[in-house]
Design a protein around this motif. Structure first.
Motif, PDB file in Angstrom:
ATOM      1  N   GLU A 130      12.023  -2.616  32.608  1.00 43.76           N
ATOM      2  CA  GLU A 130      10.600  -2.737  32.014  1.00 43.76           C
ATOM      3  C   GLU A 130      10.155  -4.311  31.587  1.00 43.76           C
ATOM      4  OE1 GLU A 130      11.525  -0.500  28.280  1.00 43.76           O
ATOM      5  OE2 GLU A 130      10.947   1.331  29.303  1.00 43.76           O
ATOM      6  N   ASP A 131      10.993  -5.293  32.046  1.00 46.37           N
ATOM      7  CA  ASP A 131      10.715  -6.671  31.927  1.00 46.37           C
ATOM      8  C   ASP A 131       9.771  -7.158  32.809  1.00 46.37           C
ATOM      9  OD1 ASP A 131      10.871  -9.364  31.465  1.00 46.37           O
ATOM     10  OD2 ASP A 131      13.133  -9.406  31.094  1.00 46.37           O
ATOM     11  N   ARG A 132       8.620  -7.014  32.206  1.00 40.65           N
ATOM     12  CA  ARG A 132       7.321  -7.512  33.004  1.00 40.65           C
ATOM     13  C   ARG A 132       7.440  -8.960  33.453  1.00 40.65           C
ATOM     14  NH1 ARG A 132       1.274  -8.121  30.230  1.00 40.65           N
ATOM     15  NH2 ARG A 132       0.634 -10.074  31.561  1.00 40.65           N
ATOM     16  N   SER A 133       8.053  -9.859  32.539  1.00 41.51           N
ATOM     17  CA  SER A 133       8.230 -11.473  32.863  1.00 41.51           C
ATOM     18  C   SER A 133       9.138 -11.450  33.864  1.00 41.51           C
ATOM     19  CB  SER A 133       8.750 -12.143  31.585  1.00 41.51           C
ATOM     20  OG  SER A 133       9.815 -11.483  31.009  1.00 41.51           O
ATOM     21  N   MET A 134      10.105 -10.630  34.036  1.00 35.25           N
ATOM     22  CA  MET A 134      10.972 -10.837  34.854  1.00 35.25           C
ATOM     23  C   MET A 134      10.511 -10.310  36.306  1.00 35.25           C
ATOM     24  SD  MET A 134      14.608  -8.438  35.786  1.00 35.25           S
ATOM     25  CE  MET A 134      15.823  -9.205  34.888  1.00 35.25           C
ATOM     26  N   ALA A 135       9.708  -9.399  36.307  1.00 37.76           N
ATOM     27  CA  ALA A 135       8.943  -8.909  37.631  1.00 37.76           C
ATOM     28  C   ALA A 135       8.205  -9.949  38.184  1.00 37.76           C
ATOM     29  CB  ALA A 135       8.402  -7.590  37.315  1.00 37.76           C
ATOM     30  N   GLU A 136       7.281 -10.310  37.277  1.00 34.00           N
ATOM     31  CA  GLU A 136       6.445 -11.591  37.694  1.00 34.00           C
ATOM     32  C   GLU A 136       7.135 -12.825  38.176  1.00 34.00           C
ATOM     33  OE1 GLU A 136       4.195 -12.103  33.968  1.00 34.00           O
ATOM     34  OE2 GLU A 136       2.699 -10.586  34.672  1.00 34.00           O
ATOM     35  N   GLY A 137       8.228 -13.233  37.615  1.00 34.00           N
ATOM     36  CA  GLY A 137       8.774 -14.506  37.848  1.00 34.00           C
ATOM     37  C   GLY A 137       9.453 -14.199  39.146  1.00 34.00           C
ATOM     38  N   MET A 138       9.974 -13.053  39.668  1.00 28.99           N
ATOM     39  CA  MET A 138      10.731 -12.767  41.070  1.00 28.99           C
ATOM     40  C   MET A 138       9.820 -12.647  41.884  1.00 28.99           C
ATOM     41  SD  MET A 138      13.146  -9.801  39.620  1.00 28.99           S
ATOM     42  CE  MET A 138      13.452  -9.081  41.166  1.00 28.99           C
ATOM     43  N   VAL A 139       8.431 -12.288  41.844  1.00 26.85           N
ATOM     44  CA  VAL A 139       7.513 -12.296  42.942  1.00 26.85           C
ATOM     45  C   VAL A 139       6.781 -13.575  43.222  1.00 26.85           C
ATOM     46  CG1 VAL A 139       5.142 -11.333  43.490  1.00 26.85           C
ATOM     47  CG2 VAL A 139       7.018  -9.704  42.306  1.00 26.85           C
ATOM     48  N   ALA A 140       6.932 -14.324  41.836  1.00 27.99           N
ATOM     49  CA  ALA A 140       6.134 -15.434  41.890  1.00 27.99           C
ATOM     50  C   ALA A 140       7.027 -16.499  42.663  1.00 27.99           C
ATOM     51  CB  ALA A 140       5.661 -16.142  40.486  1.00 27.99           C
ATOM     52  N   ALA A 141       8.384 -16.444  42.498  1.00 29.63           N
ATOM     53  CA  ALA A 141       9.451 -17.360  43.185  1.00 29.63           C
ATOM     54  C   ALA A 141       9.193 -17.076  44.389  1.00 29.63           C
ATOM     55  CB  ALA A 141      10.705 -16.921  42.552  1.00 29.63           C
TER      56      ALA A 141
END
Length: 219
Positions: free
Chosen positions: A167-178
């Protein structure tokens, strides 16, 4: 070698079929997963690399790989296992696994892999790649998520912990951005791709990789 499209945005990964990927036919969300992940943010912190081996090793190998790529699973089982024994554990090579997200399943797997933190990450990779066919199963979302959670439980994580990660939106965004930033900089268009001390190589056998590493080590 897997050459599926690797330029998917966070929205494309988290949204499919006109709605959030977590939709089911009843209440619109899979249990324990937040549909708000389908939204994006302009303030994204890139997910960090999780290296294996001595940071001062004379050679650094970066592998770009997808958890749903069969060739990546084969590399992990047949090549990386030998590399770890001969070069990583002896301090000659630092190895970095960088996740490529072809689809939502590979993103979910990455979120579970990172859920246990740095200490569990590489062990989770062993479980995920080693059991790739089993956890993907039919590809049905609920089945995949439950199978990934089973692997997480094997690594000592509990359901509440894994649900929070999914459920961690910031984790998902950070992974895709990386992935987008690193993959663009290294011009990655297939998996697995290796970047060895800044030089890019395609998938190879352990004998071929060993010859390259030995040359760079001056052996």
């Amino acid at each position: 070698m897997d050459r599926r499209t690797v330029t998917l945005s966070l929205g494309a990964l988290l949204v499919a079929g006109g709605g959030a990927i977590y939709l089911n036919q009843t209440n619109g969300a899979l249990p324990g997963v937040n549909p708000a992940l389908a939204q994006t943010s302009d303030d994204v912190v890139l997910a960090p690399d999780i290296p294996m081996g001595d940071p001062n090793a004379p050679v650094t190998i970066v592998e770009y790989a997808s958890y749903t790529c069969p060739h990546c699973a084969n590399f992990h089982e047949e090549v990386l296992s030998q590399l770890k024994t001969e070069y990583v554990e002896t301090g000659k090579v630092q190895f970095i696994h960088r996740e490529v997200y072809f689809d939502r399943l590979s993103l979910w797997a990455g979120m579970i892999a990172r859920c246990g933190g740095e200490l569990r990450y590489h062990g989770m990779n062993d479980l995920i790649y080693g059991g790739q066919r089993d956890w993907i199963g039919t590809g049905e979302p609920q089945e995949v998520l439950e199978n990934l959670k089973k692997l997480g439980r094997m690594a000592g994580m509990n359901d509440d912990q894994m649900t929070a990660c999914l459920e961690d939106r910031s984790m998902a965004e950070g992974m895709v951005a990386a992935w987008q930033q690193n993959g663009t900089e290294d011009e990655i268009n297939a998996t697995p791709t290796l970047v060895i001390d800044g030089e890019k190589y395609q998938n190879m056998s352990y004998a071929e990789l060993k010859a390259i590493v030995d040359e760079k080590l001056g052996q």
